[in-house]
Design an enzyme around this catalytic site. Structure first.
Site, short mmCIF file in Angstrom:
data_model
loop_
_atom_site.label_atom_id
_atom_site.label_comp_id
_atom_site.label_asym_id
_atom_site.label_seq_id
_atom_site.Cartn_x
_atom_site.Cartn_y
_atom_site.Cartn_z
N SER A 103 132.40 133.74 96.44
CA SER A 103 133.51 133.50 95.53
C SER A 103 133.07 133.69 94.09
O SER A 103 131.87 133.55 93.77
CB SER A 103 134.07 132.09 95.73
OG SER A 103 135.24 131.89 94.95
N ASP A 104 134.02 134.01 93.23
CA ASP A 104 133.72 134.16 91.81
C ASP A 104 134.95 133.79 91.01
O ASP A 104 136.09 134.06 91.43
CB ASP A 104 133.29 135.59 91.48
CG ASP A 104 132.68 135.69 90.09
OD1 ASP A 104 131.53 135.23 89.93
OD2 ASP A 104 133.35 136.19 89.18
#
Length: 204
Positions: A68-69
């Site tokens: 995730s970012d």
């Protein structure tokens, strides 16, 4: 079911994943997070999430790997983690009294194949006083966070309105992550414990 690996060192993402009832292992992915030339913020966060998951997925092909970012975007510019306290203060001044976007991407890798989701949330800050900005920076909370604030912490008092996913702003969109896990053969609700009454063996 396959094991779950979170390719992130973020304690906030880990807490959100635990909130979903998922048992998982943490294996942070160390990748180059430099944006490409002329790369759109949406493309950047998707690429980061995908590369984190693929990097760990190559080492653990039997698992489902989540990457995730999150990026805070103001006027088309990505506001990353602050370099120092002065940088954090300037970022908070720019967010004061304005609306910004928080882009969060999540990717799930299974057998080398990545599925991704992108969530966009609009967050508006009220006007911030110089003394509260200074106090917030002194607290240390902004220093490891995109956009120099944590909505789940002290910085939550700055938020005037939010349109979209709160959990995505914290770091991991719950609905989209659950969707990806279900698609990968891990429907999280099948692992939830049963509520049992101590005596009757059922809910009250």
């Amino acid at each position: 079911m396959r094991a779950i690996i979170l390719a992130s060192a973020s304690p906030r993402r880990a807490e959100l994943l635990r909130q979903m009832g998922v048992a998982f292992e943490v294996r942070p992915a160390h990748i180059d997070e430099t944006p490409l030339a002329d790369e759109l913020p949406e493309d950047y966060v998707l690429r980061m999430a995908r590369e984190k998951a693929l990097t760990i997925g190559q080492r653990a092909p039997e698992a489902i790997v989540l990457g995730s970012d999150t990026s805070v975007v103001l006027d088309g510019n990505i506001l990353g983690k602050p370099e120092d306290s002065d940088d954090a203060e300037e970022t908070l001044k720019s967010l004061s009294g304005s609306t910004h976007r928080v882009l969060t991407a999540v990717a799930a890798v299974v057998d080398g194949h990545a599925e991704e989701r992108l969530v966009t949330t609009e967050v508006r800050f009220r006007a911030l006083r110089p003394d509260e900005i200074a106090a917030y920076v002194r607290s240390g909370e902004p220093m490891d966070k995109a956009g120099s604030y944590g909505i789940q912490g002290l910085g939550g008092i700055f938020v005037e309105s939010l349109h979209g996913s709160y959990s995505a702003v914290v770091g991991l969109p719950l609905r989209e992550t659950a969707d990806l896990l279900a698609l990968a053969g891990y429907p999280v609700w099948t692992t939830w414990p049963l509520w049992q009454d101590k005596e009757a063996g059922g809910p009250e």
